[in-house]
Design an enzyme around this catalytic site. Structure first.
Site, PDB file in Angstrom:
ATOM      1  N   CYS A   1       0.820  -1.230   0.000  1.00  0.00           N
ATOM      2  CA  CYS A   1       0.000   0.000   0.000  1.00  0.00           C
ATOM      3  C   CYS A   1       0.849   1.274   0.000  1.00  0.00           C
ATOM      4  O   CYS A   1       0.558   2.227  -0.737  1.00  0.00           O
ATOM      5  CB  CYS A   1      -0.939  -0.014   1.204  1.00  0.00           C
ATOM      6  SG  CYS A   1      -0.174  -0.573   2.722  1.00  0.00           S
TER       7      CYS A   1
ATOM      8  N   HIS B   1      -2.895   6.258   4.565  1.00  0.00           N
ATOM      9  CA  HIS B   1      -1.478   6.400   4.868  1.00  0.00           C
ATOM     10  C   HIS B   1      -0.995   7.775   4.402  1.00  0.00           C
ATOM     11  O   HIS B   1      -1.380   8.248   3.321  1.00  0.00           O
ATOM     12  CB  HIS B   1      -0.650   5.351   4.116  1.00  0.00           C
ATOM     13  CG  HIS B   1      -0.833   3.943   4.601  1.00  0.00           C
ATOM     14  ND1 HIS B   1      -1.497   3.617   5.763  1.00  0.00           N
ATOM     15  CD2 HIS B   1      -0.387   2.764   4.075  1.00  0.00           C
ATOM     16  CE1 HIS B   1      -1.466   2.293   5.922  1.00  0.00           C
ATOM     17  NE2 HIS B   1      -0.815   1.765   4.918  1.00  0.00           N
TER      18      HIS B   1
END
Ligand code: A2P
Length: 336
Positions: free
Chosen positions: A130, A246
């Protein structure tokens, strides 16, 4: 139009559930969906559009049944064991685990960055980590223009990236704080230390060289996707008490000189990128506004005055959508 048969492996997990949500948003030519998880979840029901599906236990025989495609997100061990069986039976696997990412026979793909790599797959296509996906979306157009010489990654990663157990640890920490005013003692399912009211400089296992596997993944996967095997990269990855999205501080040194206006222009025109950057108005990307989006948001675009040709970026993305489920479904769309 052909109607394909698709399996989702790990359908009850955080990423698997999001894969199902993203699949529902698209009108893909898929006529049959089958949802797999472990024995623990077999028999549970899942909604897909107006239909209710029963989750099946993944066994050695599950993927021998004429599947065209399988989206895997059930951890590396499950992928290592079952993806080859699926491929042997004519299925193309898009794997979200790290099991095959650095295999030279497996393309590692972000559709906005290296879509042509899909062409040389031999049955498995890997979805990158990710944190890598969102970084390379911003880095690729800048590398094309100015040639990247060195990258320093510092990440601030949400608990959803650690699966449902990671989310529970933050929820339980908040609950415990409300009830006990004590952030240090509560049952932890995933992390070694409380994630609520903390930052943990530790994602995935520690390696002999002092780095974590997450840091190693960012370094190696960036090199593979950008096609620069010797690129100088260092990384520090940190888990923070944020549920989703994130954030990354990315420091870049380029081979060539650049004008900041040109960098802005390139990023504004790059596929899958939204530039959200106005220091005057105090506008920048943050997890609570980026969550739910498939684009990668870039902010705080500014020169690093401490080196030649240096640039700093703040890059935020929904790690469960673009960082996992949406990227996998985008790869699937390229194959249909
Ligand atoms: P299960 O719900 O049966 O445990 P997360 O990391 O978000 O918790 O999700 C992990 C996903 O991977 C879940 O869907 C989980 O199913 C699935 N999974 C874990 N181990 C296996 C396995 N051995 N076979 C199939 N699915 C598995």
């Amino acid at each position: 139009m052909k109607n394909y048969k698709l399996a989702v492996v790990g359908a009850t997990g955080v990423v698997g559930q999001k894969m199902i949500e993203v699949l529902q948003e698209k009108n893909l030519p898929i006529s049959e969906y089958v949802f797999f998880a472990s024995k623990r979840s077999a028999g549970k029901t899942l909604r897909f559009g107006n239909d209710v599906y029963v989750v099946k236990e993944l066994t050695n025989d599950s993927l021998k049944d004429n599947f065209d495609f399988a989206l895997f997100s059930a951890g590396g061990d499950t992928s290592l064991k079952y993806a080859p069986i699926a491929v042997e039976h004519g299925c193309i696997v898009i794997d979200n685990s790290s099991a095959f990412r650095m295999d030279n026979t497996v393309p590692l793909v972000v559709p906005e960055v290296n879509p042509d790599d899909i062409k040389w797959h031999t049955g498995i296509i890997a979805n990158p980590n990710c944190s890598t996906i969102q970084a390379v979306c911003a880095l690729k157009p800048l590398n094309d223009a100015f040639g990247i010489k060195r990258i320093v990654y510092s990440t601030y990663q949400a608990v959803s990236g650690a699966g449902s157990k990671g989310i529970h640890d933050l929820e339980n920490g908040i609950q415990n704080y409300i009830e006990d005013d004590d952030t240090t003692t509560y049952y932890l399912e995933k992390f070694k230390y409380p994630i609520f009211n903390n930052c943990l400089p530790h994602i995935d296992k520690f390696l002999e060289n002092g780095y974590t596997k997450e840091e190693e993944k960012m370094i190696n996967e960036t090199r593979k996707i950008l096609g620069k095997p010797n690129l100088a990269i260092t990384a520090t990855t940190v888990r923070v008490p944020v549920f989703n999205c994130h954030c990354e501080s990315i420091n870049i040194e380029f081979e060539k000189s650049f004008e900041i206006e040109k960098v802005l222009d390139i990023l504004k025109n790059a596929p899958g990128i939204i530039v959200q950057d106005s220091s005057k108005d105090e506008i920048y990307a943050i997890p609570t506004t980026v969550t739910g989006h498939d684009e990668v948001f870039v902010s705080r675009i500014r020169r690093d005055f401490s080196v030649n040709n240096g640039l700093n970026l703040w890059v935020v993305a929904d790690n469960i959508r673009k960082g996992a489920a949406s990227n996998a479904v985008q790869i699937l769309e390229k194959l249909l």
